[in-house]
Enzyme design. Structure first.
Site, PDB file in Angstrom:
ATOM      1  N   ASN A  87      10.072  79.225  38.772  1.00 28.56           N
ATOM      2  CA  ASN A  87       9.728  80.027  39.942  1.00 28.56           C
ATOM      3  C   ASN A  87      10.989  80.707  40.463  1.00 28.56           C
ATOM      4  OD1 ASN A  87       7.023  79.085  39.938  1.00 28.56           O
ATOM      5  ND2 ASN A  87       7.652  77.218  40.998  1.00 28.56           N
ATOM      6  N   VAL A  96      13.276  75.073  45.909  1.00 32.51           N
ATOM      7  CA  VAL A  96      14.626  74.503  45.738  1.00 32.51           C
ATOM      8  C   VAL A  96      15.482  75.543  45.026  1.00 32.51           C
ATOM      9  CG1 VAL A  96      15.994  72.674  44.702  1.00 32.51           C
ATOM     10  CG2 VAL A  96      13.739  72.145  45.659  1.00 32.51           C
ATOM     11  N   HIS A 100      15.575  75.590  38.004  1.00 33.70           N
ATOM     12  CA  HIS A 100      14.975  74.436  37.327  1.00 33.70           C
ATOM     13  C   HIS A 100      13.774  74.896  36.521  1.00 33.70           C
ATOM     14  CE1 HIS A 100      13.423  74.826  41.439  1.00 33.70           C
ATOM     15  NE2 HIS A 100      12.256  74.439  40.954  1.00 33.70           N
TER      16      HIS A 100
HETATM   17  P1  AMP Z   1      10.069  75.016  43.097  1.00 33.04           P
HETATM   18  O1  AMP Z   1       8.948  75.208  44.061  1.00 33.04           O
HETATM   19  O2  AMP Z   1       9.875  75.744  41.802  1.00 33.04           O
HETATM   20  O3  AMP Z   1      11.410  75.284  43.734  1.00 33.04           O
HETATM   21  O4  AMP Z   1      10.023  73.493  42.682  1.00 33.04           O
HETATM   22  C1  AMP Z   1      10.732  72.490  43.350  1.00 33.04           C
HETATM   23  C2  AMP Z   1      10.193  71.169  42.839  1.00 33.04           C
HETATM   24  O5  AMP Z   1      11.154  70.176  43.132  1.00 33.04           O
HETATM   25  C3  AMP Z   1       8.878  70.756  43.452  1.00 33.04           C
HETATM   26  O6  AMP Z   1       7.913  70.553  42.418  1.00 33.04           O
HETATM   27  C4  AMP Z   1       9.223  69.459  44.175  1.00 33.04           C
HETATM   28  O7  AMP Z   1       8.186  68.530  44.128  1.00 33.04           O
HETATM   29  C5  AMP Z   1      10.448  68.992  43.427  1.00 33.04           C
HETATM   30  N1  AMP Z   1      11.373  68.149  44.148  1.00 33.04           N
HETATM   31  C6  AMP Z   1      11.915  68.381  45.373  1.00 33.04           C
HETATM   32  N2  AMP Z   1      12.771  67.398  45.703  1.00 33.04           N
HETATM   33  C7  AMP Z   1      12.792  66.543  44.649  1.00 33.04           C
HETATM   34  C8  AMP Z   1      13.487  65.322  44.383  1.00 33.04           C
HETATM   35  N3  AMP Z   1      14.341  64.781  45.276  1.00 33.04           N
HETATM   36  N4  AMP Z   1      13.262  64.711  43.199  1.00 33.04           N
HETATM   37  C9  AMP Z   1      12.387  65.226  42.316  1.00 33.04           C
HETATM   38  N5  AMP Z   1      11.715  66.381  42.500  1.00 33.04           N
HETATM   39  C10 AMP Z   1      11.905  67.020  43.665  1.00 33.04           C
END
Ligand code: AMP
Length: 114
Positions: A87, A96, A100
């Site tokens: 994303n 985030v 990723h």
């Molecule tokens: P995005 O919306 O593409 O930025 O995805 C961020 C992802 O990070 C989401 O699926 C969250 O559930 C995941 N996420 C956020 N914090 C953590 C964490 N501490 N450990 C594992 N996954 C996380």
């Protein structure tokens, strides 16, 4: 980046369910899984979004996909199939801001994604 949650996971400062690591990437299970298997592959180096990739960092994208391929084999869903996605920014649904790769499996994925 001190205030980046994924940098802090990479550094071991906050816990994560890590499943795979190389010299350049780390993979761990998503805390809010959207599929029976949902992992995140992140570069160790902080890069905020896909828009910030450049000639110096583009090889990390290959490293992320090689990691995803290996994890798919290790977790047993390489043959049944899986989805990878990144994303980018608000309309892409990025929450985030550390690049990723989502790696999801264990159910039939819909298309188009929401
Ligand atoms: P995005 O919306 O593409 O930025 O995805 C961020 C992802 O990070 C989401 O699926 C969250 O559930 C995941 N996420 C956020 N914090 C953590 C964490 N501490 N450990 C594992 N996954 C996380």
């Amino acid at each position: 980046m001190a205030d980046c949650i994924f940098c802090r996971i990479v550094a071991g400062e906050i816990p994560a369910d890590k499943v795979y690591e190389t010299g350049t990437v780390v993979a761990f299970r998503d805390v809010n899984p959207q599929a029976p298997k949902h992992l995140l592959v992140v570069p160790k180096r902080h890069i905020a979004t896909l828009n910030d990739l450049d000639e110096q960092t583009i090889a990390l994208v290959g490293d992320m996909y090689l990691a995803a391929k290996q994890i798919a084999a290790d977790e047993g869903f390489a043959e049944s199939g899986y989805r990878t996605l990144v994303n980018c920014n608000e309309d892409g649904g990025q929450d985030v801001f550390h690049v990723h790769l989502h790696l999801m499996a264990g159910r039939r994925m819909g298309w188009p994604p929401g």
